[in-house]
Scaffold this active site. Sequence first.
Site, mmCIF file in Angstrom:
data_model
loop_
_atom_site.group_PDB
_atom_site.id
_atom_site.type_symbol
_atom_site.label_atom_id
_atom_site.label_comp_id
_atom_site.label_asym_id
_atom_site.label_seq_id
_atom_site.Cartn_x
_atom_site.Cartn_y
_atom_site.Cartn_z
ATOM 1 N N TYR A 143 49.323 16.897 26.128
ATOM 2 C CA TYR A 143 50.458 16.410 25.602
ATOM 3 C C TYR A 143 50.534 16.488 24.158
ATOM 4 O O TYR A 143 51.530 16.869 23.523
ATOM 5 C CB TYR A 143 50.234 14.606 25.849
ATOM 6 C CG TYR A 143 51.272 13.861 25.290
ATOM 7 C CD1 TYR A 143 52.608 14.121 25.196
ATOM 8 C CD2 TYR A 143 51.062 12.624 24.613
ATOM 9 C CE1 TYR A 143 53.604 13.262 24.780
ATOM 10 C CE2 TYR A 143 51.968 11.710 24.231
ATOM 11 C CZ TYR A 143 53.209 11.994 24.302
ATOM 12 O OH TYR A 143 54.200 11.112 23.595
ATOM 13 N N ASP B 63 36.697 26.880 29.610
ATOM 14 C CA ASP B 63 36.208 25.622 28.993
ATOM 15 C C ASP B 63 35.451 25.917 27.782
ATOM 16 O O ASP B 63 34.742 26.878 27.439
ATOM 17 C CB ASP B 63 35.357 25.208 30.259
ATOM 18 C CG ASP B 63 34.924 23.821 30.006
ATOM 19 O OD1 ASP B 63 34.109 23.396 29.314
ATOM 20 O OD2 ASP B 63 35.662 22.975 30.863
ATOM 21 N N SER C 174 40.279 8.850 17.258
ATOM 22 C CA SER C 174 40.937 7.822 17.779
ATOM 23 C C SER C 174 40.926 6.486 17.175
ATOM 24 O O SER C 174 39.959 6.414 16.671
ATOM 25 C CB SER C 174 40.951 8.006 19.257
ATOM 26 O OG SER C 174 41.216 6.545 19.950
ATOM 27 N N TYR D 185 34.250 6.296 26.245
ATOM 28 C CA TYR D 185 35.158 7.411 25.727
ATOM 29 C C TYR D 185 35.368 7.078 24.221
ATOM 30 O O TYR D 185 35.268 8.146 23.266
ATOM 31 C CB TYR D 185 36.928 7.108 26.229
ATOM 32 C CG TYR D 185 37.734 7.789 25.399
ATOM 33 C CD1 TYR D 185 38.191 9.103 25.066
ATOM 34 C CD2 TYR D 185 38.757 6.821 24.513
ATOM 35 C CE1 TYR D 185 38.971 9.653 24.372
ATOM 36 C CE2 TYR D 185 39.753 7.257 23.856
ATOM 37 C CZ TYR D 185 39.718 8.753 23.603
ATOM 38 O OH TYR D 185 40.828 9.305 22.761
ATOM 39 N N LYS E 111 34.129 9.583 20.753
ATOM 40 C CA LYS E 111 35.099 9.949 19.450
ATOM 41 C C LYS E 111 34.056 9.467 18.318
ATOM 42 O O LYS E 111 33.879 10.336 17.299
ATOM 43 C CB LYS E 111 36.094 9.092 19.391
ATOM 44 C CG LYS E 111 36.885 9.526 20.543
ATOM 45 C CD LYS E 111 37.344 11.053 20.064
ATOM 46 C CE LYS E 111 38.638 11.410 21.136
ATOM 47 N NZ LYS E 111 39.142 12.819 21.104
ATOM 48 N N ASN F 160 48.571 5.186 18.918
ATOM 49 C CA ASN F 160 49.107 5.014 20.301
ATOM 50 C C ASN F 160 50.624 6.109 20.286
ATOM 51 O O ASN F 160 51.742 5.581 20.144
ATOM 52 C CB ASN F 160 49.677 3.749 20.815
ATOM 53 C CG ASN F 160 48.607 2.678 21.026
ATOM 54 O OD1 ASN F 160 47.902 2.361 19.915
ATOM 55 N ND2 ASN F 160 48.264 2.524 22.019
#
Length: 339
Positions: free
Chosen positions: A11, A58, A124, A148, A152, A178
């Site tokens: 995305y 990968d 993040s 998660y 980070k 966001n």
Amino acid sequence: MAILVTGGAGYIGSHTCFELLQAGYQVIVIDNYSNSRPKSLQRVMELTGQRIQIYSIDLLDETGLETVFYENHIEAVIHFAGLKAVGESVAFPLSYYQTNIIGTISLCEMMKKYHVKNLVFSSSATVYGKPEQVPIKEDASLSAMNPYGRTKLMIEQILKDLYQSDASWSIALLRYFNPIGAHPSGKIGENPKGIPNNLMPYITQVAIGIRDELLIFGNDYPTRDGTGIRDYIHVVDLARGHVKALEKVLNTTGIEAYNLGTGEGYSVLELVAAFEAASGKRIPYKIVNRRPGDVAVSFADVSKAKRELDWVATKGIQEMCVDAWNWQTKNPKGYEVKR
């Protein structure tokens, strides 16, 4: 100038590839398509009329990764690749630690071997954990509330240690809030596999009839309407922030963290209302229990990015909603339907 983008079909990655090509960079992409589709990059090439060199590998494939560095003269890396669902990370922590952390170490080892020391890392706002105050500044205390977020945070520390060991590295840690919206063409956008983990694609899927109703996790937070408040940023603004960060790392050395957000917070119900106004669609919803680890309010202090990167978000909540709905209506099943 060749820029390697890991996870470039995703995305945020696909929107960043578009902005990089528009800015005159040569783009090379690595992606294993675990949470993305090749069609996103095909659409980017159609929109720009330019070519992307794509490797379907990968980061843990050392031989394949070395081939990428051997065959191309890479100047810098923008690193998006990794797993990113909070709930999934709780269920499968080892997969997250292996993919996100070991994958990043593998990438950095290869960069070091080929003397590529310019890196923009996709971090993040989760690294702030439960913020002590808002707006959140980059020097706020760091902690993470799920595997998660911990990946980070650990990667940020690894990169800080890497710079401490060799001051010729130049690294930008981009802590974004966001991301929502889509490219205004409606050609590229957010295409989650399965049930969306993020709010906006869930809203758009309800609007188009894929899902019956939106689940809102908690309406008893100490906020103006009881629902959680977040800093929503248009994905195009976010992508342009990566280009600005790239310019910075190409011309300096050091390691710096930057918040990428708008500096404004909207509640879940406010976002729903904005989307209803933009789309003309009613979004039925049901209030359910809070999710463990969710915080009441989170939005960014973005003054450092403005000051040091010459970057500021320009698109408001209305435009985010209009572009998200445009993407969904033109691609009711995401990239699965040919358009």
